[in-house]
Design a protein around this motif. Structure first.
Motif, short mmCIF file in Angstrom:
data_model
loop_
_atom_site.label_atom_id
_atom_site.label_comp_id
_atom_site.label_asym_id
_atom_site.label_seq_id
_atom_site.Cartn_x
_atom_site.Cartn_y
_atom_site.Cartn_z
N VAL A 81 21.17 60.34 61.36
CA VAL A 81 22.34 59.74 62.23
C VAL A 81 22.96 59.30 60.77
CG1 VAL A 81 22.49 57.70 63.60
CG2 VAL A 81 21.00 58.54 63.34
N LEU A 82 22.45 58.87 59.93
CA LEU A 82 23.97 57.95 59.16
C LEU A 82 24.47 59.37 58.44
CD1 LEU A 82 21.45 55.58 56.66
CD2 LEU A 82 23.28 55.24 58.84
N SER A 83 23.91 60.31 57.83
CA SER A 83 24.57 61.51 57.79
C SER A 83 26.33 62.09 58.51
CB SER A 83 23.89 62.87 57.79
OG SER A 83 23.98 63.69 58.83
N PHE A 84 25.97 61.83 59.83
CA PHE A 84 27.55 61.33 60.79
C PHE A 84 28.08 59.79 61.11
CE2 PHE A 84 23.94 63.91 62.87
CZ PHE A 84 24.94 65.27 62.22
N THR A 85 28.18 59.11 60.14
CA THR A 85 28.71 58.01 59.92
C THR A 85 29.04 57.87 58.82
OG1 THR A 85 26.95 56.28 59.31
CG2 THR A 85 26.87 57.02 61.39
N SER A 86 30.17 56.13 58.58
CA SER A 86 30.83 55.91 57.28
C SER A 86 29.90 54.70 56.35
CB SER A 86 32.07 55.30 57.63
OG SER A 86 31.89 54.18 58.61
N TYR A 87 28.31 54.19 57.08
CA TYR A 87 27.86 53.50 56.47
C TYR A 87 27.74 53.31 55.37
CZ TYR A 87 23.62 50.64 55.98
OH TYR A 87 22.92 49.11 55.18
N ASN A 88 28.31 52.40 54.21
CA ASN A 88 28.65 52.27 52.86
C ASN A 88 27.30 50.54 53.05
OD1 ASN A 88 29.58 49.71 53.58
ND2 ASN A 88 31.86 50.30 53.45
N TYR A 316 19.97 67.84 41.04
CA TYR A 316 20.35 67.32 42.21
C TYR A 316 20.03 66.74 42.09
CZ TYR A 316 22.19 68.81 46.76
OH TYR A 316 21.96 68.41 48.45
N VAL A 317 18.84 65.98 42.70
CA VAL A 317 18.84 64.48 42.91
C VAL A 317 19.40 63.21 42.76
CG1 VAL A 317 17.41 62.56 43.40
CG2 VAL A 317 16.51 65.28 43.14
N GLY A 318 19.88 63.86 41.42
CA GLY A 318 20.94 62.62 40.54
C GLY A 318 22.09 62.97 41.57
N LEU A 319 22.47 63.60 42.35
CA LEU A 319 24.09 62.86 42.72
C LEU A 319 23.63 62.32 43.88
CD1 LEU A 319 25.59 66.66 43.71
CD2 LEU A 319 26.71 64.83 42.59
N ILE A 320 22.24 62.44 44.77
CA ILE A 320 22.06 61.06 45.92
C ILE A 320 22.02 59.94 45.21
CG2 ILE A 320 20.04 61.10 47.48
CD1 ILE A 320 19.46 64.12 47.37
N PRO A 333 28.92 52.00 48.05
CA PRO A 333 27.68 53.40 47.96
C PRO A 333 28.37 54.53 48.98
CG PRO A 333 27.01 51.20 48.16
CD PRO A 333 28.47 51.05 48.04
N LEU A 334 28.13 55.06 49.01
CA LEU A 334 28.63 56.48 50.18
C LEU A 334 27.05 56.73 50.64
CD1 LEU A 334 31.25 58.30 48.83
CD2 LEU A 334 31.46 56.28 50.09
N ILE A 335 26.46 55.82 51.75
CA ILE A 335 24.86 56.58 52.03
C ILE A 335 24.84 57.12 52.86
CG2 ILE A 335 23.19 55.76 52.90
CD1 ILE A 335 23.75 54.13 51.13
N GLY A 336 26.61 58.14 53.75
CA GLY A 336 26.35 59.36 54.41
C GLY A 336 26.66 60.29 53.45
N LEU A 337 26.51 60.54 52.63
CA LEU A 337 27.52 61.04 51.78
C LEU A 337 26.06 61.58 51.03
CD1 LEU A 337 28.70 63.33 49.68
CD2 LEU A 337 29.93 61.86 48.64
N SER A 338 25.15 60.63 50.65
CA SER A 338 23.98 60.99 50.14
C SER A 338 23.08 60.93 51.16
CB SER A 338 23.03 59.87 49.21
OG SER A 338 23.02 58.81 50.09
N SER A 339 23.12 61.11 52.05
CA SER A 339 22.19 62.17 52.83
C SER A 339 22.77 62.60 53.23
CB SER A 339 22.61 61.42 54.64
OG SER A 339 21.99 59.89 54.48
N VAL A 340 23.50 62.97 53.48
CA VAL A 340 24.30 64.81 53.62
C VAL A 340 23.24 65.75 52.23
CG1 VAL A 340 25.94 66.39 53.79
CG2 VAL A 340 26.21 64.36 55.09
N LEU A 341 24.04 64.99 51.01
CA LEU A 341 23.28 65.41 50.00
C LEU A 341 21.59 66.19 49.80
CD1 LEU A 341 25.32 64.21 47.39
CD2 LEU A 341 25.35 66.93 48.12
N MET B 208 14.81 59.10 50.49
CA MET B 208 14.70 57.36 49.28
C MET B 208 15.67 56.38 49.82
SD MET B 208 14.03 58.80 45.18
CE MET B 208 16.27 58.91 45.65
N ILE B 209 17.31 57.03 49.67
CA ILE B 209 18.41 56.60 49.78
C ILE B 209 18.16 54.98 51.88
CG2 ILE B 209 20.57 55.69 49.95
CD1 ILE B 209 19.18 56.22 47.32
#
Lengths: 365, 364
Positions: A81-88, A316-320, A333-341, B208-209
């Motif tokens: 769900v968060l991957s579609f949002t702008s949650y920060n 790769y996990v370093g990016l998340i 924090p760009l939680i949406g982006l890290s969810s996508v990754l 995790m996040i």
């Protein structure tokens, strides 16, 4: 008279017959009733046992099931769900999800999905991270061969094989952080480093020069991580192989040696095929774990800082982690982006695992 | 043993007879003409010259068969054993070396003596009356600087809380789930099993996040709950390992107890837990190691510095030293302190741990 008698007789006969029939039927009914009762009783007992089994089955599983649903499945759904949002992370999660505050980034639900591929800078990070994670997997075949060799050495009937088993397993129980700081000093980049003193050269093990992930100095640095994780992981694989080797039918080996096979042929024709399930299990788990490598390179090259070495060495996990609340790669924090990754990571791991099972389909069939 | 020796003796005797026969034949042949070929034939083995003969015979002592000599089995075994010990010992020293270096380096008095520590302690100030455990006490005194005032012992307490409570409770909840999977026949069993199995395939870093966000919303990131409450519900892998162990126990135990009128609750606590104790202990200790060494979890999940665990405290102190000219051996001393409890526990329980690992390995 005759008629009457006959009629009476007939009546008697009838009545007798009727009575007999009625007696018979009643008996039959009774006996049927009794049988039914017994069956019903049995069924009831079985039902009771079944209900007990079902109840206790669920009850004994309940804690683990609850934990898995709450901390894995719900977390996974929220990640999607968060991957579609702008949650920060500025509002608490539940308030954001259920308080009607949810909004897509720039009005596009797939903004982050497109962002990964369209933002050139991030895309370079992604493929550098993937390259690093895959490069660290060179350690897997090296570890496989070494641990197979030592497992064979330890299963020969020598005295004190147990002691070796313990010694080789020791690195596996030690904490990664302690090992990282030890290896950090062992492979120190100046001439004060222990390895540099031993080999008499000054190799910049942990300080790669500027460049992309596949520049020669970055490759040299990555070997330190490979050496460290091989050293740390050897013992566990050795023990799995020892278990696999001791499970091999000794009579097969004996038959092979009677047929004139030498040790080398016996190993490849008898031992190796029987050991293959263990080896395959090890490879699959090692690849899954290898894609998730984060701590070792991150700590080894700068103690958790946003070092300049991150792109050259971090998996790769370093990016998340980088786009999370720890705020290493973006101020917010760009939680949406890290969810996508994270979702991409899950898909990549799934494809890699399925591919391995596809390659192994002949042995499983 | 005696039989083996007899066999070997018989084999050697046979070899001797064969060589004697050949040499007699050769002598007869020799009496005819004195060519070089005949001289070569004089050698019992038939090797073309003395060097090849010598090398081949030398190899045969170590079990290598050549064209001219059959390898001695007994000699071969001894030779391979020695080689085995040699390789295992040499590599074993390499495996142990970083630990030894860690201990040596933790006593170094400054950066210079740290970098000259290679195989042995180097500490020029030992003689000057400096305390031997200087780095260790310094580490303990430095902890409050990175943990918002929490002392070293508070951090140790946190680490113990994060590793003892979830492991003890979690191993029992895992064992109870394992019992349900291995010994109870219930309708949804296979479905639940695959439901849990599928959860293993979700990679940790993916969620995790989000997990942090959930804990943050619950306030668990600032009071340490995030590090031990999820562990109370057990771990799927532990449950699977214990399930493998329970499959090895006869089901008739459960059946007999059922006939005697014991409920599943009593069967679990009265029979299954005591009988599966080796597996439970080993899995518990292994997950204790995992929790004690858990750097990443605490690093991501815990926002409150008072609730850091030992690995994170070590990392923070190391960051403190990265910039300055302070002695990096202090970090090493902290590392030693975090490793020693684990090594001691492993030394005590190594038999059960390795046995349990072997069990899981052979069942794959």
């Amino acid at each position: 008279m005759e008629e009457m008698i006959s009629a009476q007789n007939a009546e008697v006969v009838q009545s007798v017959e009727e009575g007999a029939i009625s007696v018979q039927t009643s008996e039959i009914v009774e006996s049927v009733d009794g049988a039914q009762g017994a069956v019903a009783k049995k069924r009831k007992r079985r039902n009771r046992q079944e209900r007990l089994d079902n109840f206790w089955g669920w009850a004994f599983c309940a804690p683990l099931l609850f934990g898995t649903i709450a901390f894995v499945y719900i977390a996974l759904i929220i990640t999607v769900v968060l991957s579609f949002t702008s949650y920060n992370g500025s509002t608490p999660l539940f308030e954001y999800l259920f308080g009607g505050n949810m909004s897509a980034m720039n009005g596009d639900p797939f903004y982050w999905y497109k962002y990964v591929f369209t933002n050139e800078n991030l895309f370079r990070w992604v493929y550098c991270g993937l390259f690093n994670a895959v490069f660290y997997m060179i350690g897997i075949p090296i570890g496989m061969v070494l641990s197979m060799f030592f497992a064979v050495c330890m299963t020969r009937d020598i005295k004190g094989a147990n002691v070796y088993r313990i010694i080789y397993y020791l690195p596996s129980v030690a904490s990664t952080i302690a090992i990282v700081y030890t290896f950090n000093r062992l492979f120190y980049s100046t001439d004060a480093g222990v390895i540099n003193q031993l080999i008499g050269k000054t190799i910049k093990w942990l300080n790669p020069e500027a460049g992309l992930a596949w520049s020669p100095s970055a490759i040299t640095s990555k070997w330190v991580v490979i050496i460290m994780s091989t050293w740390k992981g050897l013992g566990g694989t050795i023990i799995l192989y020892i278990a696999g080797l001791s499970g091999i039918n000794a009579s097969h080996k004996e038959a092979a040696s009677i047929d004139g096979a030498n040790g080398w042929i016996t190993f490849w024709r008898i031992v190796f095929p029987q050991l293959w399930p263990t080896i395959f299990y090890n490879i699959v788990t090692a690849v899954i774990g290898g894609m998730q490598i984060y701590m070792e390179p991150d700590l080894l090259f700068g103690g958790g800082n946003t070092g300049t070495y991150l792109q050259q060495t971090s998996g790769y996990v370093g990016l998340i982690v980088g786009y999370s609340h720890l705020g290493r790669m973006s101020a917010d924090p760009l939680i949406g982006l890290s969810s996508v990754l994270g979702i991409f990571l899950a898909i990549i791991i799934m494809i890699m695992t399925l591919f391995q099972f596809y390659l192994d389909r002949k042995n499983n069939a | 043993m005696s039989e083996q020796e007899k066999n070997i003796a018989a084999e050697e005797a046979e070899n001797n007879i064969v060589t004697e026969e050949i040499s007699v034949e050769n002598e007869i042949a020799l009496s005819g003409s004195e060519t070089t070929e005949a001289v070569a034939k004089k050698r019992a083995s038939g090797a073309p010259n003395i060097f090849v003969d010598g090398i081949c015979r030398f190899l045969s002592w170590f079990g290598f068969s050549t064209k001219y000599y059959k390898g001695s089995k007994h000699g071969g075994k001894i030779f391979m054993d020695i080689l085995d010990y040699l390789v295992l010992t040499l590599v074993g020293l390499i495996m142990l070396y970083p630990f030894w270096w860690m201990i040596c380096a933790s006593f170094a008095s400054d950066g210079i003596s740290l970098s000259s520590t290679i195989f042995w302690f180097v500490n020029p100030t030992w003689d000057a009356g400096q305390e031997i455990f200087y780095n260790y006490t310094w580490f303990m005194e430095y902890v409050p600087n990175v943990t918002a005032g929490a002392t070293f012992w508070r951090i140790v307490f946190n680490t113990l809380l994060y590793s003892v409570v979830p492991v003890v409770v979690g191993v029992l909840t895992s064992a109870s789930a394992a019992f349900a999977f291995a010994k109870i026949e219930w309708k949804a069993r296979d479905f639940v099993f695959f439901f849990l199995l599928a959860a293993i395939m979700v990679p940790g870093p993916t969620i995790m996040i989000t997990q942090y966000c959930i804990y943050n919303a619950l306030g668990w990131d600032s009071n340490g709950l995030a590090m031990w409450v999820p562990g109370l519900f057990g771990s799927i892998m532990t449950a699977f390992f214990i399930r493998q162990f329970l499959y090895g126990l006869p089901t008739s135990i459960v059946e007999a107890a059922k006939i005697d009128g014991a409920g599943y609750w009593r069967i679990f606590w009265g029979f299954i837990v005591p009988l599966a104790m080796p597996a439970i202990m080993a899995q518990g200790i292994l997950s204790f190691f995992g929790c004690w060494n858990n750097y990443l979890g605490c690093f991501i999940m815990i926002n409150n510095e008072e609730w850091y665990n030992l690995p994170v405290a070590i990392q923070k102190i190391s960051n403190l030293f990265n910039g300055g000219a302070m002695n990096p051996a202090v970090t090493i001393a902290g590392s030693v302190m975090s490793v020693i409890p684990v090594l001691v526990l492993f030394a005590i329980f190594q038999k059960q741990i390795i046995g349990s690992l072997m069990l899981t390995g052979s069942k794959e």
